[in-house]
Design an enzyme around this catalytic site. Structure first.
Site, mmCIF file in Angstrom:
data_model
loop_
_atom_site.group_PDB
_atom_site.id
_atom_site.type_symbol
_atom_site.label_atom_id
_atom_site.label_comp_id
_atom_site.label_asym_id
_atom_site.label_seq_id
_atom_site.Cartn_x
_atom_site.Cartn_y
_atom_site.Cartn_z
ATOM 1 N N TYR A 1 -2.556 -0.928 10.675
ATOM 2 C CA TYR A 1 -2.695 -0.982 8.901
ATOM 3 C C TYR A 1 -1.030 -0.641 8.229
ATOM 4 O O TYR A 1 -0.447 -1.092 7.758
ATOM 5 C CB TYR A 1 -3.807 -0.183 8.096
ATOM 6 N N SER B 1 0.820 -1.105 -0.026
ATOM 7 C CA SER B 1 0.076 0.074 -0.043
ATOM 8 C C SER B 1 0.967 1.162 -0.128
ATOM 9 O O SER B 1 2.163 1.065 0.436
ATOM 10 C CB SER B 1 -0.756 -0.052 1.132
HETATM 11 P P1 NAD Z 1 -11.247 -6.162 -0.371
HETATM 12 O O1 NAD Z 1 -12.018 -5.965 0.922
HETATM 13 O O2 NAD Z 1 -12.117 -5.821 -1.793
HETATM 14 O O3 NAD Z 1 -10.937 -7.761 -0.451
HETATM 15 C C1 NAD Z 1 -10.209 -8.355 0.452
HETATM 16 C C2 NAD Z 1 -10.032 -9.878 0.484
HETATM 17 O O4 NAD Z 1 -9.379 -10.436 1.415
HETATM 18 C C3 NAD Z 1 -11.436 -10.338 0.270
HETATM 19 O O5 NAD Z 1 -11.469 -11.537 -0.992
HETATM 20 C C4 NAD Z 1 -11.711 -10.941 1.617
HETATM 21 O O6 NAD Z 1 -12.444 -12.015 1.725
HETATM 22 C C5 NAD Z 1 -10.458 -11.427 2.067
HETATM 23 N N1 NAD Z 1 -10.318 -11.507 3.507
HETATM 24 C C6 NAD Z 1 -10.718 -10.678 4.424
HETATM 25 N N2 NAD Z 1 -10.335 -11.245 5.594
HETATM 26 C C7 NAD Z 1 -9.779 -12.302 5.258
HETATM 27 C C8 NAD Z 1 -9.230 -13.365 6.364
HETATM 28 N N3 NAD Z 1 -9.523 -13.071 7.748
HETATM 29 N N4 NAD Z 1 -8.852 -14.641 5.829
HETATM 30 C C9 NAD Z 1 -8.759 -14.612 4.225
HETATM 31 N N5 NAD Z 1 -9.104 -13.812 3.629
HETATM 32 C C10 NAD Z 1 -9.578 -12.630 4.072
HETATM 33 O O7 NAD Z 1 -10.131 -5.175 -0.429
HETATM 34 P P2 NAD Z 1 -9.079 -4.765 -1.417
HETATM 35 O O8 NAD Z 1 -9.295 -3.423 -1.402
HETATM 36 O O9 NAD Z 1 -9.053 -5.389 -2.902
HETATM 37 O O10 NAD Z 1 -7.576 -5.174 -0.599
HETATM 38 C C11 NAD Z 1 -6.794 -6.330 -1.189
HETATM 39 C C12 NAD Z 1 -5.226 -5.761 -0.624
HETATM 40 O O11 NAD Z 1 -4.973 -4.393 -1.212
HETATM 41 C C13 NAD Z 1 -5.171 -5.523 0.900
HETATM 42 O O12 NAD Z 1 -4.130 -6.181 1.552
HETATM 43 C C14 NAD Z 1 -5.226 -3.888 1.182
HETATM 44 O O13 NAD Z 1 -4.753 -3.481 2.219
HETATM 45 C C15 NAD Z 1 -4.415 -3.656 -0.239
HETATM 46 N N6 NAD Z 1 -4.754 -2.381 -0.606
HETATM 47 C C16 NAD Z 1 -5.858 -1.943 -0.763
HETATM 48 C C17 NAD Z 1 -6.265 -0.463 -1.121
HETATM 49 C C18 NAD Z 1 -7.567 -0.056 -1.569
HETATM 50 O O14 NAD Z 1 -7.515 1.499 -1.609
HETATM 51 N N7 NAD Z 1 -8.616 -0.912 -1.711
HETATM 52 C C19 NAD Z 1 -5.111 0.368 -1.151
HETATM 53 C C20 NAD Z 1 -3.939 -0.152 -0.930
HETATM 54 C C21 NAD Z 1 -3.759 -1.398 -0.548
#
Ligand code: NAD
Length: 252
Positions: free
Chosen positions: A147, A134
């Site tokens: 986070y 991130s």
């Molecule tokens: P999202 O909420 O759409 O997806 C999260 C995924 O993780 C889902 O498939 C969910 O079922 C799974 N998950 C959640 N808890 C879990 C657990 N305890 N065990 C197994 N699986 C679990 O989120 P996203 O935005 O796609 O995030 C994905 C990654 O990207 C994360 O690591 C997040 O920190 C990172 N990220 C997201 C953003 C953003 O702006 N969305 C920015 C930077 C980094």
């Protein structure tokens, strides 16, 4: 299809960025193993869409859950540590159980998947370990203590793995998105409204998009494109990198 014959595990791939990465890898012929929570019918449809993807449903906030995931996934050539969660709260009010959960999922799970995936990759003389980190692996924001700590940790773990595995045909890199419009971002809006005393529109424009000079949310497919490139042979010397995809947020 340059990933034919490769097995790719993407954690947290039932939604958002992980799903986009799973689609990109499957599109190049990889056998994808999905993981994450969600509606059983929707996941079954996804498995079909991805050409018969496997699905291992484990909660990755415990070591036991990660070990079961890795046992269910079997040998993998590509490991994408993507599952993550967020909680927004001032440090003094941050629920200790949430801290533990976020560190476990966003950081420790990647250590456990990596340690269990490495023996096969070493034996095969080829592997790709990729983390969705991130912008918060590089800079901080208030009210996101767990986070930001976990994401800085992922960036550090990436560097260590890159050095340890450099001569084994295995590369380790992370990708650092800015704000991507996924459920993870949408779900933090109410708590951010509360922590900062703002309306929903103010959170979107004055907190989230304020950070991104382009004033645009990143699309999950943009992150998937980098992950796919890192799996190519031409990327064999990209190792220990942290790719920012944040519209310029972390430019110094
Ligand atoms: P999202 O909420 O759409 O997806 C999260 C995924 O993780 C889902 O498939 C969910 O079922 C799974 N998950 C959640 N808890 C879990 C657990 N305890 N065990 C197994 N699986 C679990 O989120 P996203 O935005 O796609 O995030 C994905 C990654 O990207 C994360 O690591 C997040 O920190 C990172 N990220 C997201 C953003 C953003 O702006 N969305 C920015 C930077 C980094």
């Amino acid at each position: 299809m340059f990933l034919s014959g490769k097995r790719a595990l993407v954690t947290g791939s039932t939604s958002g960025i992980g799903l986009a990465i799973a689609r990109a890898l499957a599109g190049e012929g990889a056998k994808v193993i999905l993981n994450g929570f969600g509606d059983a019918d929707a996941i079954a449809k996804l498995q079909e869409e991805l050409g018969g993807a496997e699905y291992v449903n484990e909660d990755l906030t415990t070591t036991d859950g990660v070990e079961k995931l890795m046992a269910g996934a079997g040998a993998v050539d590509i490991l994408v540590n993507n599952a993550g969660m967020q909680h927004v709260s001032p440090v003094q009010d941050f629920p200790p159980a949430k801290w533990d959960q976020i560190i476990a999922l966003n950081l420790s799970a990647a250590f456990h998947t990596s340690r269990l995936a490495i023996p096969h990759m070493k034996q095969a003389g080829w592997g790709r370990i990729i983390a969705t980190a991130s912008a918060h692996s590089l800079v901080a924001s208030p009210f996101k203590s767990a986070y930001v700590a976990a994401k800085h940790g992922i960036a550090g773990l990436t560097k260590v793995l890159a050095l340890e595995l450099a001569q084994d045909g295995i590369t380790t890199n992370c990708i650092s998105p800015g704000y991507v419009w996924t459920p993870l971002v949408e779900n933090q809006i109410p708590d951010t409204m509360k922590s900062r005393g703002l309306t929903r529109d103010q959170v979107i424009n004055d907190v989230l998009l304020k950070q991104q000079p382009t004033k645009q949310f990143v699309q999950p497919e943009e992150i998937a494109a980098i992950a796919l490139f890192l799996c190519r042979e031409e990327a064999r010397n990209i190792n220990g990198a942290n790719y920012t995809v944040d519209g310029g947020w972390t430019v110094e």
